[in-house]
Design a protein around this motif. Sequence first.
Motif, PDB file in Angstrom:
ATOM      1  N   ALA A 109     -49.648  53.435  41.312  1.00 35.12           N
ATOM      2  CA  ALA A 109     -50.549  52.711  42.332  1.00 35.12           C
ATOM      3  C   ALA A 109     -50.683  53.864  43.465  1.00 35.12           C
ATOM      4  O   ALA A 109     -51.133  53.559  44.342  1.00 35.12           O
ATOM      5  N   VAL A 110     -50.268  55.369  43.386  1.00 34.88           N
ATOM      6  CA  VAL A 110     -50.343  55.559  44.356  1.00 34.88           C
ATOM      7  C   VAL A 110     -50.795  57.752  44.346  1.00 34.88           C
ATOM      8  O   VAL A 110     -49.551  58.157  43.378  1.00 34.88           O
ATOM      9  N   PRO A 111     -52.041  57.475  43.258  1.00 31.05           N
ATOM     10  CA  PRO A 111     -52.408  58.852  43.397  1.00 31.05           C
ATOM     11  C   PRO A 111     -52.073  60.190  43.713  1.00 31.05           C
ATOM     12  O   PRO A 111     -52.050  60.943  42.931  1.00 31.05           O
ATOM     13  N   GLU A 112     -52.289  59.712  45.181  1.00 28.89           N
ATOM     14  CA  GLU A 112     -51.525  61.166  46.751  1.00 28.89           C
ATOM     15  C   GLU A 112     -50.661  62.028  45.952  1.00 28.89           C
ATOM     16  O   GLU A 112     -49.947  62.485  45.939  1.00 28.89           O
ATOM     17  N   LEU A 113     -49.573  60.685  45.822  1.00 32.75           N
ATOM     18  CA  LEU A 113     -47.958  61.533  45.376  1.00 32.75           C
ATOM     19  C   LEU A 113     -48.110  62.255  44.548  1.00 32.75           C
ATOM     20  O   LEU A 113     -48.007  63.364  44.224  1.00 32.75           O
ATOM     21  N   ASN A 114     -48.827  61.511  43.075  1.00 28.33           N
ATOM     22  CA  ASN A 114     -48.629  61.971  42.339  1.00 28.33           C
ATOM     23  C   ASN A 114     -49.338  63.970  42.140  1.00 28.33           C
ATOM     24  O   ASN A 114     -49.051  64.897  41.088  1.00 28.33           O
ATOM     25  N   GLN A 115     -50.854  64.382  42.801  1.00 28.11           N
ATOM     26  CA  GLN A 115     -51.614  64.533  43.171  1.00 28.11           C
ATOM     27  C   GLN A 115     -50.610  65.535  43.422  1.00 28.11           C
ATOM     28  O   GLN A 115     -51.012  67.504  43.360  1.00 28.11           O
ATOM     29  N   LEU A 116     -49.322  65.542  44.073  1.00 33.28           N
ATOM     30  CA  LEU A 116     -47.925  66.631  44.749  1.00 33.28           C
ATOM     31  C   LEU A 116     -47.645  67.785  43.182  1.00 33.28           C
ATOM     32  O   LEU A 116     -46.963  68.962  43.264  1.00 33.28           O
ATOM     33  N   MET A 117     -47.935  66.736  42.403  1.00 35.82           N
ATOM     34  CA  MET A 117     -47.373  67.559  40.439  1.00 35.82           C
ATOM     35  C   MET A 117     -48.213  69.206  40.932  1.00 35.82           C
ATOM     36  O   MET A 117     -47.568  70.244  39.993  1.00 35.82           O
ATOM     37  N   LEU A 118     -49.168  68.798  41.266  1.00 36.05           N
ATOM     38  CA  LEU A 118     -49.875  70.444  40.627  1.00 36.05           C
ATOM     39  C   LEU A 118     -49.319  71.884  40.941  1.00 36.05           C
ATOM     40  O   LEU A 118     -48.482  72.735  40.474  1.00 36.05           O
ATOM     41  N   PRO A 119     -49.385  71.266  42.392  1.00 35.66           N
ATOM     42  CA  PRO A 119     -48.848  72.940  43.665  1.00 35.66           C
ATOM     43  C   PRO A 119     -46.901  73.048  43.783  1.00 35.66           C
ATOM     44  O   PRO A 119     -46.782  73.838  42.920  1.00 35.66           O
ATOM     45  N   PHE A 120     -46.494  71.675  42.985  1.00 34.40           N
ATOM     46  CA  PHE A 120     -45.642  71.663  42.822  1.00 34.40           C
ATOM     47  C   PHE A 120     -44.698  72.288  41.564  1.00 34.40           C
ATOM     48  O   PHE A 120     -43.659  73.838  41.554  1.00 34.40           O
ATOM     49  N   LEU A 121     -44.941  72.124  40.687  1.00 36.18           N
ATOM     50  CA  LEU A 121     -45.782  72.547  38.918  1.00 36.18           C
ATOM     51  C   LEU A 121     -45.107  74.252  39.096  1.00 36.18           C
ATOM     52  O   LEU A 121     -44.648  74.553  38.837  1.00 36.18           O
ATOM     53  N   SER A 122     -46.155  74.958  40.236  1.00 33.70           N
ATOM     54  CA  SER A 122     -46.894  76.217  39.863  1.00 33.70           C
ATOM     55  C   SER A 122     -45.278  76.706  40.465  1.00 33.70           C
ATOM     56  O   SER A 122     -44.700  78.332  41.401  1.00 33.70           O
ATOM     57  N   LEU A 123     -43.864  75.920  41.523  1.00 31.74           N
ATOM     58  CA  LEU A 123     -43.182  76.494  42.334  1.00 31.74           C
ATOM     59  C   LEU A 123     -41.684  77.042  41.474  1.00 31.74           C
ATOM     60  O   LEU A 123     -40.747  76.935  41.243  1.00 31.74           O
ATOM     61  N   VAL A 124     -42.110  75.700  40.176  1.00 30.66           N
ATOM     62  CA  VAL A 124     -40.690  75.809  39.129  1.00 30.66           C
ATOM     63  C   VAL A 124     -41.023  76.941  37.462  1.00 30.66           C
ATOM     64  O   VAL A 124     -42.113  76.738  37.955  1.00 30.66           O
ATOM     65  N   THR A 125     -40.345  77.362  37.094  1.00 29.54           N
ATOM     66  CA  THR A 125     -40.538  77.930  36.499  1.00 29.54           C
ATOM     67  C   THR A 125     -39.994  76.949  34.985  1.00 29.54           C
ATOM     68  O   THR A 125     -39.096  76.113  35.017  1.00 29.54           O
ATOM     69  N   GLU A 126     -40.497  76.782  33.755  1.00 28.13           N
ATOM     70  CA  GLU A 126     -39.598  76.467  32.064  1.00 28.13           C
ATOM     71  C   GLU A 126     -38.361  76.505  31.673  1.00 28.13           C
ATOM     72  O   GLU A 126     -38.599  75.398  31.562  1.00 28.13           O
ATOM     73  N   ALA A 127     -37.935  77.095  32.693  1.00 28.25           N
ATOM     74  CA  ALA A 127     -36.551  77.548  32.108  1.00 28.25           C
ATOM     75  C   ALA A 127     -35.676  76.857  33.306  1.00 28.25           C
ATOM     76  O   ALA A 127     -34.822  76.164  32.266  1.00 28.25           O
TER      77      ALA A 127
END
Length: 349
Positions: A109-127
């Motif tokens: 119910a909180v789309p803005e929360l899930n929108q943080l995923m995109l910048p956050f994914l750029s801050l971690v590596t696959e490993a």
Amino acid sequence: MPNEGSYEAAKRKSDEVHADLLVNPEKYTMLTGDRPTGRLHLGHYFGTLVDRVRLQDMGVRTNVIIADYQVITDRDTTEHIRDNVYNMVVDYLACGLDPEKTMIFTHSAVPELNQLMLPFLSLVTEAEMERNPTVKAEQEASGHALTGLLLTYPVHQACDILFCKGNIVPVGRDQLPHIEITSKIARRFNERYGKVFPEVTGLLTSTPLLPGLDGRKMSKSYGNAISISMTAEETARLIKKSKSDSERNITFDPENRPEISGLLTTAGICTGRDPREIAEEIGMGGAGQLKRYVTEAVNDYFAPIRERREELAKDMGYVADVLHEGNRRACEIASATLDEVREAMGMVY
């Protein structure tokens, strides 16, 4: 499992925060939650719910997420999810969470929360994501393929914690790697774009793990869990048919007598007594007497909670209102955090 050095450091930090909470509860924002995969049981109650209510009543800003999107990390159906979500809210309220003090909301119910995923994914590596032991354990337990959602599970949890500026998360030792990756994401974002997110501490819970009725981990899938929503009769039936062993004398020996010790631990935690003392008292009374004792201990402890639960279940309109209000507040908070994130990243047009 974090290595000993990092565990010791996490334990030290957790102890410091536990001490400071008694003096400055208003400095802290807690986020924790559950996946709505079934009914909450005694393991959840003594493992986390009691702690949440305690922090709420101390004056900490408490937030509880029902992580409905995370159900599909390792299963292919959302059957019964609506029923599970509403029943989870009923359990929370019956156990003492107060919607005036604790924000209860659902992930989806909180789309803005899930929108943080995109910048956050750029801050971690696959490993870094693949190394997370919880992801590996969940994948092995479910036998499910490693989906993109399961792989990014730790990043989702970072979004859950950081959208409301959560700075404490009650965890068991095995969940510390999630806190480490959340801290890493917060630190890297702050270093790269400017300070938006707080430092996050895993608040190690001191509650002993409550085993199921057969001595294994309490789990709905093992059929060894007493649900908070069960009636006194259902509880009695489940305890009566739980496995015991052939030895008549009752002793507390988790290693060699897991079923008997599981029952004793349950009785001990519900009565506040030492399981060894209970074992000694029952002695040659055997498994029948032990099971009667456990049944009484559980039913006495949960009688007022179950009574409240019954009242709440008669007014599902109120339960829905609690959730809608929690979702509204969560969206408001997430929107404000997302504005700060866009501002820090120079993405305001």
